[in-house]
Design a protein around this motif. Structure first.
Motif, PDB file in Angstrom:
ATOM      1  N   TRP A   1      14.840   1.710  17.671  1.00 29.11           N
ATOM      2  CA  TRP A   1      13.540   1.483  17.478  1.00 29.11           C
ATOM      3  C   TRP A   1      13.319   0.838  15.924  1.00 29.11           C
ATOM      4  CZ3 TRP A   1      11.489   4.114  13.421  1.00 29.11           C
ATOM      5  CH2 TRP A   1      11.937   5.453  13.043  1.00 29.11           C
ATOM      6  N   ILE A   2      12.376  -0.293  15.714  1.00 25.15           N
ATOM      7  CA  ILE A   2      12.225  -0.570  14.558  1.00 25.15           C
ATOM      8  C   ILE A   2      10.844  -0.071  13.856  1.00 25.15           C
ATOM      9  CG2 ILE A   2      11.952  -2.958  13.391  1.00 25.15           C
ATOM     10  CD1 ILE A   2      14.497  -2.642  14.887  1.00 25.15           C
ATOM     11  N   GLY A   3      11.021   0.201  12.701  1.00 29.84           N
ATOM     12  CA  GLY A   3       9.832   0.674  11.923  1.00 29.84           C
ATOM     13  C   GLY A   3       9.579  -0.054  10.733  1.00 29.84           C
ATOM     14  N   PHE A   4       8.234   0.150  10.305  1.00 31.76           N
ATOM     15  CA  PHE A   4       7.577  -0.739   9.234  1.00 31.76           C
ATOM     16  C   PHE A   4       6.971   0.299   8.141  1.00 31.76           C
ATOM     17  CE2 PHE A   4       3.630  -3.478   8.375  1.00 31.76           C
ATOM     18  CZ  PHE A   4       4.226  -4.001   7.256  1.00 31.76           C
ATOM     19  N   TYR A   5       7.563   0.175   6.784  1.00 38.87           N
ATOM     20  CA  TYR A   5       7.325   1.166   5.707  1.00 38.87           C
ATOM     21  C   TYR A   5       6.812   0.484   4.609  1.00 38.87           C
ATOM     22  CZ  TYR A   5      10.580   3.934   8.933  1.00 38.87           C
ATOM     23  OH  TYR A   5      11.355   4.338  10.021  1.00 38.87           O
ATOM     24  N   ALA A   6       6.327   1.334   3.788  1.00 40.04           N
ATOM     25  CA  ALA A   6       5.917   1.036   2.486  1.00 40.04           C
ATOM     26  C   ALA A   6       6.345   2.106   1.179  1.00 40.04           C
ATOM     27  CB  ALA A   6       4.275   0.962   2.267  1.00 40.04           C
ATOM     28  N   PRO A   7       6.327   1.824   0.027  1.00 43.16           N
ATOM     29  CA  PRO A   7       6.945   2.672  -0.833  1.00 43.16           C
ATOM     30  C   PRO A   7       5.935   3.987  -0.862  1.00 43.16           C
ATOM     31  CG  PRO A   7       6.953   0.526  -1.818  1.00 43.16           C
ATOM     32  CD  PRO A   7       6.186   0.240  -0.450  1.00 43.16           C
ATOM     33  N   ALA A   8       6.599   4.919  -0.961  1.00 40.45           N
ATOM     34  CA  ALA A   8       5.439   6.260  -1.010  1.00 40.45           C
ATOM     35  C   ALA A   8       4.672   5.844  -2.201  1.00 40.45           C
ATOM     36  CB  ALA A   8       6.328   7.459  -1.510  1.00 40.45           C
ATOM     37  N   GLY A   9       3.452   6.722  -1.925  1.00 34.89           N
ATOM     38  CA  GLY A   9       2.102   6.373  -3.132  1.00 34.89           C
ATOM     39  C   GLY A   9       1.589   5.317  -2.532  1.00 34.89           C
ATOM     40  N   THR A  10       1.925   4.487  -1.544  1.00 31.59           N
ATOM     41  CA  THR A  10       0.826   3.389  -1.267  1.00 31.59           C
ATOM     42  C   THR A  10      -0.379   3.852  -0.699  1.00 31.59           C
ATOM     43  OG1 THR A  10       2.665   2.124  -0.365  1.00 31.59           O
ATOM     44  CG2 THR A  10       0.649   1.460   0.289  1.00 31.59           C
ATOM     45  N   PRO A  11      -1.640   3.679  -1.310  1.00 32.41           N
ATOM     46  CA  PRO A  11      -2.828   4.214  -0.768  1.00 32.41           C
ATOM     47  C   PRO A  11      -3.129   4.383   0.805  1.00 32.41           C
ATOM     48  CG  PRO A  11      -3.233   2.429  -2.723  1.00 32.41           C
ATOM     49  CD  PRO A  11      -1.729   2.281  -2.344  1.00 32.41           C
ATOM     50  N   PRO A  12      -3.608   5.088   1.078  1.00 34.21           N
ATOM     51  CA  PRO A  12      -3.419   5.453   2.652  1.00 34.21           C
ATOM     52  C   PRO A  12      -4.564   4.402   3.281  1.00 34.21           C
ATOM     53  CG  PRO A  12      -3.882   7.630   1.290  1.00 34.21           C
ATOM     54  CD  PRO A  12      -3.973   6.598   0.139  1.00 34.21           C
ATOM     55  N   ALA A  13      -5.605   3.833   2.668  1.00 35.74           N
ATOM     56  CA  ALA A  13      -6.440   2.816   3.330  1.00 35.74           C
ATOM     57  C   ALA A  13      -5.485   1.362   3.685  1.00 35.74           C
ATOM     58  CB  ALA A  13      -7.679   2.500   2.153  1.00 35.74           C
ATOM     59  N   LEU A  14      -4.765   1.335   2.498  1.00 33.91           N
ATOM     60  CA  LEU A  14      -3.671   0.218   2.691  1.00 33.91           C
ATOM     61  C   LEU A  14      -2.878   0.288   3.856  1.00 33.91           C
ATOM     62  CD1 LEU A  14      -3.039  -2.729   2.003  1.00 33.91           C
ATOM     63  CD2 LEU A  14      -1.824  -1.702   0.051  1.00 33.91           C
ATOM     64  N   VAL A  15      -2.282   1.609   3.990  1.00 33.76           N
ATOM     65  CA  VAL A  15      -1.231   1.749   5.071  1.00 33.76           C
ATOM     66  C   VAL A  15      -2.085   1.822   6.257  1.00 33.76           C
ATOM     67  CG1 VAL A  15       0.173   3.906   6.034  1.00 33.76           C
ATOM     68  CG2 VAL A  15       0.047   3.463   3.586  1.00 33.76           C
ATOM     69  N   GLU A  16      -3.350   2.170   6.306  1.00 27.87           N
ATOM     70  CA  GLU A  16      -4.007   2.160   7.573  1.00 27.87           C
ATOM     71  C   GLU A  16      -4.193   0.633   7.978  1.00 27.87           C
ATOM     72  OE1 GLU A  16      -4.826   4.175   9.822  1.00 27.87           O
ATOM     73  OE2 GLU A  16      -4.165   6.124   8.619  1.00 27.87           O
ATOM     74  N   ARG A  17      -4.553  -0.226   7.191  1.00 28.74           N
ATOM     75  CA  ARG A  17      -4.847  -1.504   7.330  1.00 28.74           C
ATOM     76  C   ARG A  17      -3.545  -2.265   7.757  1.00 28.74           C
ATOM     77  NH1 ARG A  17      -6.689  -6.083   2.736  1.00 28.74           N
ATOM     78  NH2 ARG A  17      -6.992  -7.833   3.962  1.00 28.74           N
ATOM     79  N   LEU A  18      -2.352  -2.030   7.283  1.00 28.72           N
ATOM     80  CA  LEU A  18      -0.983  -2.695   7.576  1.00 28.72           C
ATOM     81  C   LEU A  18      -0.687  -2.166   8.925  1.00 28.72           C
ATOM     82  CD1 LEU A  18       0.701  -2.339   4.129  1.00 28.72           C
ATOM     83  CD2 LEU A  18      -0.128  -4.231   5.090  1.00 28.72           C
ATOM     84  N   ASN A  19      -1.041  -0.814   9.224  1.00 30.08           N
ATOM     85  CA  ASN A  19      -0.921  -0.244  10.446  1.00 30.08           C
ATOM     86  C   ASN A  19      -1.569  -1.112  11.632  1.00 30.08           C
ATOM     87  OD1 ASN A  19      -2.048   1.347  12.949  1.00 30.08           O
ATOM     88  ND2 ASN A  19      -0.085   2.051  12.492  1.00 30.08           N
ATOM     89  N   ALA A  20      -2.621  -1.433  11.422  1.00 29.22           N
ATOM     90  CA  ALA A  20      -3.752  -2.335  12.203  1.00 29.22           C
ATOM     91  C   ALA A  20      -3.008  -3.790  12.602  1.00 29.22           C
ATOM     92  CB  ALA A  20      -5.088  -2.325  11.818  1.00 29.22           C
ATOM     93  N   LEU A  21      -2.538  -4.327  11.390  1.00 29.28           N
ATOM     94  CA  LEU A  21      -2.077  -5.589  11.513  1.00 29.28           C
ATOM     95  C   LEU A  21      -0.636  -5.592  12.148  1.00 29.28           C
ATOM     96  CD1 LEU A  21      -2.211  -6.670   7.754  1.00 29.28           C
ATOM     97  CD2 LEU A  21      -3.438  -7.878   9.971  1.00 29.28           C
ATOM     98  N   ALA A  22       0.264  -4.646  12.095  1.00 30.05           N
ATOM     99  CA  ALA A  22       1.329  -4.328  12.726  1.00 30.05           C
ATOM    100  C   ALA A  22       1.144  -4.473  14.369  1.00 30.05           C
ATOM    101  CB  ALA A  22       2.342  -3.231  12.320  1.00 30.05           C
TER     102      ALA A  22
END
Length: 323
Positions: free
Chosen positions: A251-272
């Motif tokens: 499986w292929i996953g999408f990650y950010a560095p730790a400490g990335t703001p949760p709101a930005l993680v959620e936005r990127l999740n929606a885009l993915a």
């Protein structure tokens, strides 16, 4: 003069601080985004990253660049992202190797659980055990018998620590067949040597393998998952060919560095999730035996944590030597 110099220095410093503050307050994204892929161009990970980049670029109105940083089974690319600023501008698209590496590498330059923020699963697919047509075997048992008669069977992988590597190690440990692992820096490079006859077999993700199987350039021996793949209905699983309980998946996953703001993680999740669910791309994935991912960020974070432990158990049970 000294007083004027001090004032000038103070003003320069104040301007720099104001500029930095303005930059940090700029709406995301205000500059190009880099998707680091720790494998060579042309494989499944690269295909998914480029689809994601296209969607992100269209939605975010900023350039999104795919940076192929190969080597060390994904560790080189992973380290680049782990050490990047947690601002959403340097992100990672990588394989199951990311959650396997803690089990097979003694000294990783990062902590897989603590130094990354899991964003989304992009897609999942079985591995397909394929051979060069010159290999005299059409079933798994024929292939294992051939390996034992010959003294070894060389199989390529996309790199040390990925499921294309560990699928072979697990098969060797369960069957007793002498399988010789030959690691490459990506699926495309392994396939080149397999097609050319430099190696005899390979575990390849279904998305990549199917076109070669359908064209007759490679022969499919087995799939690694518990059930057969709809695009390869006549290809039995490894488990049903005499290795009970055998199961692996890529499986292929999408990650950010730790400490990335949760709101930005959620936005990127929606885009993915939007990117992977584009109708034309879903059709492309289905035609190549691959299922798009659809987890929210919290579910994917829990999944990653569970996978780290699962692959640790597989590595231990298969007696794989830690590098």
């Amino acid at each position: 003069m000294k007083r004027k110099s001090r004032i000038k220095n103070w003003l320069t410093g104040a301007c720099a601080l104001l500029a930095a503050a303005a930059a940090s307050a700029a709406p995301y994204p205000s500059q190009p985004v880099t998707l680091v892929v720790p494998f060579a161009a042309g494989g499944m990970t690269d295909v998914l990253a480029r689809q994601l980049a296209k969607t992100m670029q269209g939605q975010l109105k900023q350039p999104v660049v795919v940076d192929n940083r190969t080597g060390a089974g994904g560790v080189i690319g992973g380290e680049k992202v782990a050490r990047a600023s947690a601002d959403g501008y340097t992100l990672l698209v990588t394989t199951t190797a990311h959650v396997v590496n803690p089990a097979i590498t003694k000294q990783l330059p990062y902590d897989t659980e603590k130094d990354f923020a899991p964003i989304a699963m992009l897609a999942r697919t079985p591995n397909v055990l394929v051979v060069n047509p010159a290999v005299p075997a059409k079933t798994l048992q024929e292939l294992l018998a051939y390996a034992k008669r010959s003294g070894s069977l060389s199989y390529g992988s996309a790199g040390v620590g990925g499921t294309t590597h560990l699928s072979g190690e697990l098969l060797a440990s369960r069957s007793g067949a002498p399988l010789l692992h030959v690691p490459y820096k990506g699926t495309a490079l392994a396939l080149n040597d397999l097609l050319g006859g430099q190696i005899q077999a390979s575990f390849v993700d279904a998305l990549t393998a199917i076109k070669y199987v359908q064209s007759g350039k490679l022969r499919a021996i087995a799939v690694s998952t518990r059930e057969r793949n709809p695009m390869l209905p006549d290809v039995p699983t490894i488990a049903e060919q005499g290795v009970p309980g055998y199961e692996t998946e890529i499986w292929i996953g999408f990650y950010a560095p730790a400490g990335t703001p949760p709101a930005l993680v959620e936005r990127l999740n929606a885009l993915a999730r939007e990117s992977m669910s584009e109708p034309a791309f879903i059709k492309l994935l289905a035609e190549q035996g691959t299922t798009p991912g659809d987890m929210d960020a919290a579910a994917f974070r829990e999944y990653v944590s569970a996978e780290i432990r699962k692959w640790g158990d597989i590595v231990r049970d298969a007696h794989i030597v830690v590098q």
